[in-house]
Scaffold this motif. Structure first.
Motif, PDB file in Angstrom:
ATOM      1  N   PRO A   1      37.221 -24.901  52.377  1.00 20.59           N
ATOM      2  CA  PRO A   1      36.194 -25.696  51.673  1.00 20.59           C
ATOM      3  C   PRO A   1      36.788 -26.601  50.603  1.00 20.59           C
ATOM      4  O   PRO A   1      36.298 -27.718  50.395  1.00 20.59           O
ATOM      5  N   VAL A   2      37.847 -26.135  49.936  1.00 13.07           N
ATOM      6  CA  VAL A   2      38.499 -26.955  48.911  1.00 13.07           C
ATOM      7  C   VAL A   2      39.019 -28.251  49.528  1.00 13.07           C
ATOM      8  O   VAL A   2      38.948 -29.328  48.926  1.00 13.07           O
ATOM      9  N   THR A   3      39.543 -28.158  50.750  1.00 14.36           N
ATOM     10  CA  THR A   3      40.120 -29.322  51.430  1.00 14.36           C
ATOM     11  C   THR A   3      39.039 -30.253  51.961  1.00 14.36           C
ATOM     12  O   THR A   3      39.117 -31.477  51.785  1.00 14.36           O
ATOM     13  N   ARG A   4      38.020 -29.691  52.605  1.00 13.86           N
ATOM     14  CA  ARG A   4      37.036 -30.551  53.268  1.00 13.86           C
ATOM     15  C   ARG A   4      36.157 -31.319  52.285  1.00 13.86           C
ATOM     16  O   ARG A   4      35.717 -32.433  52.595  1.00 13.86           O
ATOM     17  N   VAL A   5      35.880 -30.768  51.095  1.00  8.99           N
ATOM     18  CA  VAL A   5      35.048 -31.513  50.142  1.00  8.99           C
ATOM     19  C   VAL A   5      35.788 -32.719  49.588  1.00  8.99           C
ATOM     20  O   VAL A   5      35.201 -33.540  48.872  1.00  8.99           O
ATOM     21  N   SER A   6      37.080 -32.854  49.920  1.00  4.84           N
ATOM     22  CA  SER A   6      37.842 -34.046  49.548  1.00  4.84           C
ATOM     23  C   SER A   6      37.828 -35.094  50.653  1.00  4.84           C
ATOM     24  O   SER A   6      38.505 -36.116  50.552  1.00  4.84           O
ATOM     25  N   GLY A   7      37.061 -34.825  51.731  1.00  4.21           N
ATOM     26  CA  GLY A   7      36.933 -35.798  52.816  1.00  4.21           C
ATOM     27  C   GLY A   7      37.849 -35.547  53.992  1.00  4.21           C
ATOM     28  O   GLY A   7      37.845 -36.310  54.958  1.00  4.21           O
ATOM     29  N   VAL A   8      38.638 -34.466  53.932  1.00  3.01           N
ATOM     30  CA  VAL A   8      39.520 -34.110  55.052  1.00  3.01           C
ATOM     31  C   VAL A   8      38.716 -33.217  55.999  1.00  3.01           C
ATOM     32  O   VAL A   8      38.351 -32.103  55.641  1.00  3.01           O
ATOM     33  N   THR A   9      38.451 -33.701  57.197  1.00  3.48           N
ATOM     34  CA  THR A   9      37.592 -32.959  58.131  1.00  3.48           C
ATOM     35  C   THR A   9      38.357 -32.297  59.270  1.00  3.48           C
ATOM     36  O   THR A   9      37.857 -31.369  59.899  1.00  3.48           O
ATOM     37  N   THR A  10      39.579 -32.774  59.536  1.00  5.81           N
ATOM     38  CA  THR A  10      40.372 -32.250  60.654  1.00  5.81           C
ATOM     39  C   THR A  10      41.828 -32.111  60.217  1.00  5.81           C
ATOM     40  O   THR A  10      42.337 -32.966  59.488  1.00  5.81           O
ATOM     41  N   VAL A  11      42.485 -31.039  60.664  1.00  6.14           N
ATOM     42  CA  VAL A  11      43.906 -30.878  60.348  1.00  6.14           C
ATOM     43  C   VAL A  11      44.661 -30.397  61.579  1.00  6.14           C
ATOM     44  O   VAL A  11      44.074 -29.801  62.488  1.00  6.14           O
ATOM     45  N   TRP A  12      45.951 -30.676  61.579  1.00  4.38           N
ATOM     46  CA  TRP A  12      46.866 -30.146  62.590  1.00  4.38           C
ATOM     47  C   TRP A  12      47.559 -28.961  61.925  1.00  4.38           C
ATOM     48  O   TRP A  12      48.432 -29.130  61.089  1.00  4.38           O
ATOM     49  N   THR A  13      47.129 -27.748  62.257  1.00  2.00           N
ATOM     50  CA  THR A  13      47.694 -26.564  61.612  1.00  2.00           C
ATOM     51  C   THR A  13      48.812 -26.017  62.483  1.00  2.00           C
ATOM     52  O   THR A  13      48.632 -25.829  63.690  1.00  2.00           O
ATOM     53  N   MET A  14      49.960 -25.790  61.863  1.00  2.00           N
ATOM     54  CA  MET A  14      51.157 -25.560  62.659  1.00  2.00           C
ATOM     55  C   MET A  14      52.015 -24.420  62.117  1.00  2.00           C
ATOM     56  O   MET A  14      52.099 -24.213  60.898  1.00  2.00           O
ATOM     57  N   PRO A  15      52.658 -23.676  63.017  1.00  2.24           N
ATOM     58  CA  PRO A  15      53.580 -22.620  62.609  1.00  2.24           C
ATOM     59  C   PRO A  15      54.893 -23.208  62.122  1.00  2.24           C
ATOM     60  O   PRO A  15      55.209 -24.362  62.394  1.00  2.24           O
ATOM     61  N   GLN A  16      55.663 -22.378  61.410  1.00  2.00           N
ATOM     62  CA  GLN A  16      56.947 -22.818  60.876  1.00  2.00           C
ATOM     63  C   GLN A  16      58.008 -21.758  61.111  1.00  2.00           C
ATOM     64  O   GLN A  16      57.705 -20.605  61.404  1.00  2.00           O
ATOM     65  N   GLY A  17      59.271 -22.147  60.951  1.00  2.00           N
ATOM     66  CA  GLY A  17      60.382 -21.208  61.067  1.00  2.00           C
ATOM     67  C   GLY A  17      60.917 -21.126  62.478  1.00  2.00           C
ATOM     68  O   GLY A  17      60.182 -21.228  63.449  1.00  2.00           O
ATOM     69  N   GLY A  18      62.237 -20.925  62.597  1.00  2.36           N
ATOM     70  CA  GLY A  18      62.830 -20.812  63.920  1.00  2.36           C
ATOM     71  C   GLY A  18      63.003 -22.157  64.597  1.00  2.36           C
ATOM     72  O   GLY A  18      62.654 -23.204  64.059  1.00  2.36           O
ATOM     73  N   VAL A  19      63.541 -22.126  65.807  1.00  4.02           N
ATOM     74  CA  VAL A  19      63.759 -23.347  66.574  1.00  4.02           C
ATOM     75  C   VAL A  19      62.483 -23.771  67.292  1.00  4.02           C
ATOM     76  O   VAL A  19      62.100 -24.940  67.272  1.00  4.02           O
ATOM     77  N   LEU A  20      61.813 -22.828  67.924  1.00  2.83           N
ATOM     78  CA  LEU A  20      60.531 -23.073  68.569  1.00  2.83           C
ATOM     79  C   LEU A  20      59.522 -22.085  67.980  1.00  2.83           C
ATOM     80  O   LEU A  20      59.283 -21.009  68.524  1.00  2.83           O
ATOM     81  N   PRO A  21      58.925 -22.431  66.821  1.00  3.83           N
ATOM     82  CA  PRO A  21      58.117 -21.455  66.073  1.00  3.83           C
ATOM     83  C   PRO A  21      56.758 -21.140  66.662  1.00  3.83           C
ATOM     84  O   PRO A  21      56.152 -20.137  66.303  1.00  3.83           O
ATOM     85  N   GLY A  22      56.233 -21.984  67.549  1.00  4.57           N
ATOM     86  CA  GLY A  22      54.930 -21.672  68.120  1.00  4.57           C
ATOM     87  C   GLY A  22      54.167 -22.897  68.572  1.00  4.57           C
ATOM     88  O   GLY A  22      54.708 -24.001  68.662  1.00  4.57           O
ATOM     89  N   THR A  23      52.889 -22.675  68.842  1.00  4.83           N
ATOM     90  CA  THR A  23      51.996 -23.720  69.339  1.00  4.83           C
ATOM     91  C   THR A  23      50.981 -24.079  68.268  1.00  4.83           C
ATOM     92  O   THR A  23      50.198 -23.228  67.831  1.00  4.83           O
TER      93      THR A  23
END
Length: 444
Positions: A136-158
């Motif tokens: 909610p903190v993010t969306r009330v600033s007008g951000v409605t969509t995000v690309w949420t992504m894993p981190q770490g390693g060479v192939l960290p995920g999808t």
């Protein structure tokens, strides 16, 4: 001892109860509204079809049903007068850990990193917490969509695209997933300075061999997966859609030499959907990136230079230099708590060479096209999802307020934990009586 533990637990719960309920509405829980809406008398930034002065947007069943200067308002629509205000497509953050990362000091609240170097089968979407306080903190600033992504390693995920409203990850899913790969680097920073150039090169060669071996297996798996003789191999199976051109590959790479090597690697593999991410030193090799034809998700923009010898504004100017060279650029915050600052990252990029129009595209239609969701979001067009917000002015300006927000056609309440805390302390009841003497705890 057991009694002491029970007493401690009871005291802890009594202490936490006020904190857990603090700032919540006592009278009612604010709910999102769904139905037919008409937003009238607004200046509409469609992004793809110019600016409409004194325009109207009709939202019905979650979709933009009509937009223009002479739109007939349905009799059964809830009319919202936006006189003196501006309407924009919902902003899209091209890289965050939003929904995957909550409290940094508590391991159980972090779900963006797995053990091991090769875990492409780990799905970010399944780990998303729809109730994360930062959403909610993010969306009330007008951000409605995000690309949420894993981190770490060479192939960290999808990774996955999510809209910032919903009770389950499936409800939030915006229709696109992609494999994340950290391209083997020649190194940088203090940790690497102790190593010789030869040692650094050997490290990269070993890491690159591991990457190539993995993708070689994925290509072989794609050829024989229907033969009936293939055993279950989830790490490799997860990469097959990239090999077949059915899923994008997001290559995280930042140093100039590494960017050129990553481009050469990608060209050699001939995968259809390649996106370069991070690209902190893209400004050094902007022409070569443009020649490759690969799009870029750059950022964070509000960052320090990668090298001490660089100008202070290297990160600010980076997106603009690439964009002016002909690269399609989207932006990201690569943040969690402060993904809300996406418009200000774009503002810095706009001020340092990108220009306002291109910077707005970088967090709307460009981001949507690069992520493969432009048929749904990224601009204000008939038939697209109603992911839009109403603002008192330019969203790149810190003084601008977001007054209305729609995600998937839902009119989302303009509230968050931070807003509730602000309201709580702004209107304290009982207030502080400064005429009363301060209690001396020692005397008590």
């Amino acid at each position: 001892m057991k009694n002491i533990k029970k007493l401690f637990s009871a005291l802890l719960m009594l202490t936490l109860i006020p904190l857990l309920s603090f700032g919540q509405e006592d009278d009612q829980v604010l709910k999102a509204e769904y139905g037919k809406f008409a937003l009238t008398n607004a200046k509409i930034y469609t992004v793809t079809n110019g600016v409409i002065e004194n325009g109207t947007i009709v939202i019905n069943n979650g979709i933009i049903e009509a937009v223009g200067a002479n739109v007939q308002i349905p009799n059964d629509a809830q009319v919202i007068d936006c006189n003196g205000k501006e309407i924009y497509p919902g902003m899209i953050d091209g890289g965050t850990t939003l929904g995957l990362n909550e409290i940094g000091s508590i391991a159980e609240a972090q779900d963006f990193r797995e053990f091991g170097q090769l875990t492409p089968q780990m799905e970010a979407l399944t780990a998303v917490n729809p109730n994360a306080v930062t959403i909610p903190v993010t969306r009330v600033s007008g951000v409605t969509t995000v690309w949420t992504m894993p981190q770490g390693g060479v192939l960290p995920g999808t990774a996955a695209a999510i809209n910032l409203f919903g009770y389950t990850p499936d409800q939030m899913y915006a229709g696109q997933r992609g494999i994340v790969m950290n391209y083997p680097s020649t190194g940088g920073g203090r940790r690497w300075r102790r190593l010789s150039e030869e040692e650094l090169k050997k490290r990269q060669e070993r890491a690159l061999k591991e990457v190539n071996d993995t993708w070689d297996k994925a290509e072989l798996y794609a050829k024989i997966e229907n033969s009936g003789d293939v055993r279950n191999y989830p790490e490799i199976e997860a990469l097959v859609p990239v090999v077949k051109g059915e899923m994008p590959l997001f290559i995280e790479v930042n140093a100039a030499d590494d960017i050129l090597n990553a481009i050469e690697w990608a060209k050699g593999r001939e995968y259809k959907q390649i996106i370069l991410t991070g690209v902190a030193e893209g400004w050094r090799v902007a022409e070569q990136i443009a020649e490759s034809g690969y799009p870029v998700i750059a950022g964070p923009v509000q960052a320090i230079p990668t090298r001490q010898s660089d100008s202070f504004d290297a990160a600010y100017a980076n997106p603009g230099i690439m964009s002016n060279a002909g690269v399609k650029v989207a932006l990201r915050t690569m943040d969690n708590e402060n993904a809300r600052n996406l418009p200000y990252h774009a503002g810095f990029a706009a001020a340092y060479g990108m220009g306002r129009e291109e910077a707005l595209k970088a967090i709307t239609i460009n981001a949507a096209e690069i992520l493969g969701i432009s048929d749904q979001v990224g601009s204000i067009e008939v038939g697209k999802k109603a992911n839009i917000f109403v603002a008192t002015g330019d969203p790149f300006e810190t003084a601008t307020k977001i007054t209305e927000l729609f995600i998937d056609g839902y009119k989302v309440p303009m509230t968050s934990r931070q807003i509730r805390l602000y309201d709580e302390f702004l209107n304290r009841n009982p207030g502080v009586d400064k005429t009363k003497p301060v209690i001396d705890i020692k005397k008590k």
